[in-house]
Write an enzyme that holds these catalytic residues in place. Structure first.
Site, PDB file in Angstrom:
ATOM      1  N   GLU A 490       0.809  -1.225   0.000  1.00  0.00           N
ATOM      2  CA  GLU A 490       0.000   0.000   0.000  1.00  0.00           C
ATOM      3  C   GLU A 490       0.838   1.270   0.000  1.00  0.00           C
ATOM      4  O   GLU A 490       0.289   2.376   0.062  1.00  0.00           O
ATOM      5  CB  GLU A 490      -0.957  -0.027   1.192  1.00  0.00           C
ATOM      6  N   GLN A 603       4.633  -4.344   2.545  1.00  0.00           N
ATOM      7  CA  GLN A 603       4.515  -5.785   2.798  1.00  0.00           C
ATOM      8  C   GLN A 603       4.814  -6.550   1.530  1.00  0.00           C
ATOM      9  O   GLN A 603       4.870  -5.982   0.440  1.00  0.00           O
ATOM     10  CB  GLN A 603       3.118  -6.133   3.288  1.00  0.00           C
TER      11      GLN A 603
END
Length: 768
Positions: A490, A603
């Site tokens: 993100e 991530q």
């Protein structure tokens, strides 16, 4: 610097010494749940210091109106709030007419909390001197029953230490609560009745807008000299609360106590007009048993969970404590008994993120529940998504898609999208792929194909339709591209051709076509029904194939890796080790603009694809991608370290695999991301289990067979775990000398260990 006050212990979470700066963090870490309800570890008595009060009921929510500065077409109308429910745990305490408040006491000694994970109870004890110079010893035990999941129990004991004192207990119910997380400070609850009779009290209330009806209830008992005191309490009440009062003179060294049973009946499980009646029936059941018998049942219920779910580690107490904490919290959050519930990212420990379901369930949690429970638990999680297929189609329609294309929500309570950050709601569409992957993963592990013709194929069709419509043909590339997306990372928004998104889109279409062919051949009546209901045509299927067969994947010839997205090499590729620790986590110190222009990965993104589709790539390809992307990954998502741990183990980098295991397993205990006061990271806890079972244990399912490739970190002497593979329980034990396998049941099982087939007879222990 990470927090480091939780005392290492194999079976318990222990805090010693009272520190007001740790109260909110400990309220998260010592939280309780039983699948039906949960609560933060708030003090029963008054506490005027910084605290985050929170009690929660599974499936009960409020649609808080979206708050944005600039409305965009397609925004969800609301953000579903996990609701702070009426408080039933409260017990105010007065000593010689001075109220007990640990924030105001002149001294606090021997303060200790313990969350016993083996037996499922929480206790708190301390000695405190109040401002009136009375010194008291307090011991409180609390648990939320697994055997009767609408009820919790509290045993609150006080002993004057330095003098005789009058002690007054005031157990109460309070529906005048507010949410920590609220957009507009709306009133979430409407109280309709407050009643008390004898030692029982009831508050009926419903949520605004969603109209969930609840009854919060309690029954209390005053105990003196170890015996239940006769007589009823005095009662005071107002329009939102009711409290009892018990008081008695206690000699120095004499213990007085209140036992309290409380909880909720909800119209999700009872008729609206029978909530009080149902509460009385529940109270009769548990008070007949009494506190001690209910606690004994609690210990037995947890013993059954641990019999299958435990992972043992010898030689590393912090690692052992951490894995049990993660397994414990997962079981406190979801036990699989209700297909209308799911696993929220904060469980019953906080309100952040809203909603009850993210793609975390399909990507991380289903493997844990498949292997440690009956397969019906995982099937319920898949059924949850099937039941929301209509809403997923509506979600896609709101964004301009048609013909039954389905876009599953990023965040939901009832299947409707309720996340209102633009870059998440409209762009993080890779979540659709996780829904389809879970169907594949469930069949691969359980061998239960029946779900696909019954329910799953319709989901796969809706998802394939979405991907076909979401891609568009690029004449310059002569390929299909997917533009304007956010991948799992993100920290890159509105990018083109995120590799993971493009790859899983192609896979979803291919898998849907493959299942259509299989169902047509083997389940003709289901195929005819689905073909008719979905109005599917061969021409449409050909359009899907056209997109899948010509999907574009960004690639760097220079680095010999797939690019995370088209513009990744345009960034200044400075690795994470050049970041000052004073700027970490960057999401708390950098502007969003700076984050988006950086190469830093929140991530696993490209590597998430390598984790899902490991068999599609060689070990050499995995190593190249791991070595390229890991140095840019800041792991500021709780979902990141576990994937890296599994992949590092498969690459035989056990030092890195162990480092990532500790990070994922102790994420909350050591507060790596400096946010545990907001609640725990429940869904990522399943990744901790994956790090051991799939990472160190090397468990895979290939060609209908269970594979293992056991490795052991140098810090451990041994470890063991169990998996339920197609109704056969396999115990895997690994030491530095080798591994052993044991099969329960009455059938021989063939395992593949380090690439070699091994046949294990029932109840035989095979060592390798």
């Amino acid at each position: 610097m990470n927090q480091d006050y939780i005392i290492p212990n194999e079976w318990s979470i222990i805090e010693e010494g009272f520190d007001t700066t740790r109260v909110k963090s400990s309220e998260s870490l010592f939280a309780l749940g039983n699948g039906a309800m949960g609560q933060r570890a708030n003090f029963e008595e008054l506490y005027t210091g910084p605290t985050f009060q929170g009690s929660y009921i599974a499936g009960v929510y409020y649609p808080d109106k979206t708050r944005v500065g600039w409305w965009k077409n397609g925004y969800p109308e609301y953000f579903a709030k996990v609701l702070n429910a009426p408080n039933w745990i409260g017990i105010d305490v007065w000593i010689n007419n001075e109220q007990l408040d640990l924030y105001r006491c002149t001294s606090i000694e021997d303060f200790k909390r313990e969350l016993n994970m083996k037996e499922g109870w929480y206790t708190r004890s301390f000695t405190a001197t109040l401002q009136n110079s009375v010194k008291i010893a307090v011991e409180v035990t609390r648990f939320l029953s697994l055997s009767t999941d609408q009820v919790g129990a509290i045993d609150y004991k006080i002993t004057p230490v330095n003098q005789e004192a009058e002690i007054r207990f005031e157990p109460y119910l309070d529906a005048g609560i507010t949410n920590e997380d609220s957009n507009w400070d709306d009133q979430f609850w409407q109280v309709t009745s407050v009643n008390a009779k004898g030692s029982q009290a009831f508050i009926e209330a419903h949520t605004m807008k969603t109209f969930f009806s609840t009854c919060t209830f309690m029954e209390t008992q005053f105990i003196k000299d170890g015996e239940k005191a006769s007589g009823e309490p005095s009662v005071t009440k107002d329009d939102k609360s009711v409290r009892f009062s018990y008081s008695a003179q206690a000699k120095k060294g004499e213990t007085l106590a209140v036992q309290k049973f409380g909880g909720y009946t909800v119209d999700r499980n009872h008729d609206k007009d029978q909530l009080v009646t149902s509460a009385k029936a529940v109270l009769k059941e548990v008070t007949t048993k009494g506190f001690d018998q209910l606690l004994a049942e609690q210990k037995q219920a947890w013993a059954e969970i641990w019999k299958m779910g435990d992972i043992t580690i010898d030689g590393d107490v912090k690692a052992q404590q951490a894995i049990r904490f993660n397994i414990f919290q997962l079981n406190q959050t979801y036990l699989g008994t209700d297909a209308s519930l799911n696993i929220g990212p904060k469980g019953f420990t906080g309100e952040k993120y809203g909603g009850s379901t993210y793609w975390d369930t399909e990507a991380y949690c289903i493997p844990f529940y498949m292997a440690t429970k009956d397969q019906g638990v995982a099937r319920n999680l898949l059924t949850y998504r099937y039941q929301h297929l209509g809403k997923a189609i509506e979600n896609a329609e709101k964004l301009g898609f048609s013909n039954g294309a389905a876009l599953y929500p990023m965040v939901t309570m009832n299947g409707e999208e309720c996340h209102n950050e633009w870059e998440i709601t409209f762009e993080e569409i890779h979540r659709n792929g996780a829904i389809a992957f879970a169907i594949f993963n469930y069949y691969r592990f359980t061998g239960d194909y029946s779900y696909i013709p019954e329910k799953g194929l319709e989901v796969l069709i809706g998802i394939a339709r979405f991907w076909q419509q979401r891609a568009n043909f690029s004449t310059s590339k002569n390929k299909y591209v997917i533009l304007g997306v956010t991948g799992p990372n993100e920290y890159e928004n509105n990018v083109n051709n995120n590799w993971y998104t493009n790859y899983i889109a192609k896979w979803c279409i291919d898998y849907a076509v493959e299942q259509l062919d299989k169902v047509k051949e083997e389940y003709a009546s289901d195929y005819a029904r689905i073909f008719k209901e979905t109005k599917l045509t061969q021409g449409e299927i050909d359009q899907w194939k056209e997109v899948a067969d010509h999907m574009y994947f960004p690639y760097s010839n220079e680095h010999e890796v797939f690019l995370q997205q088209d513009g990744f090499l345009d960034k200044e590729l400075n690795p994470v080790d050049q970041l000052a620790m004073s700027e970490r986590p960057i999401n708390q110190y950098w502007s969003w603009d700076r984050i988006l222009r950086s190469p830093y990965i929140k991530q696993a993104d490209t590597l998430q694809g390598f984790y899902f589709f490991e068999d599609h790539f060689t070990k050499e390809e995995l190593k190249k991608h791991f070595d390229f992307y890991e140095p840019f990954t800041v792991h500021e998502s709780s979902l990141s370290p576990c994937v890296h741990s599994v992949l590092a183990a498969s690459l035989d980098d056990m030092e890195m695999a162990y480092t990532f295991y500790l990070r994922t397993s102790r994420l909350d205990l050591d507060d790596y991301n400096k946010e545990v006061h907001e609640g725990l990271h429940i869904t990522s806890m399943a990744g901790t289990w994956m790090s051991i079972v799939e990472g160190f244990g090397g468990m895979r399912v290939k060609d209908n067979q269970l594979h293992f490739s056991p490795k052991i970190p140098k810090e451990w002497n041994s470890y063991s775990f169990k998996v339920n593979f197609r109704d056969q329980i396999i115990t895997v034990s690994v030491t530095k000398e080798g591994a052993s396998f044991n099969v329960e049941g009455d059938q021989e099982l063939t395992l593949v260990v380090d690439g070699k087939e091994k046949h294990i007879a029932p109840k035989e222990k095979m060592s390798i």
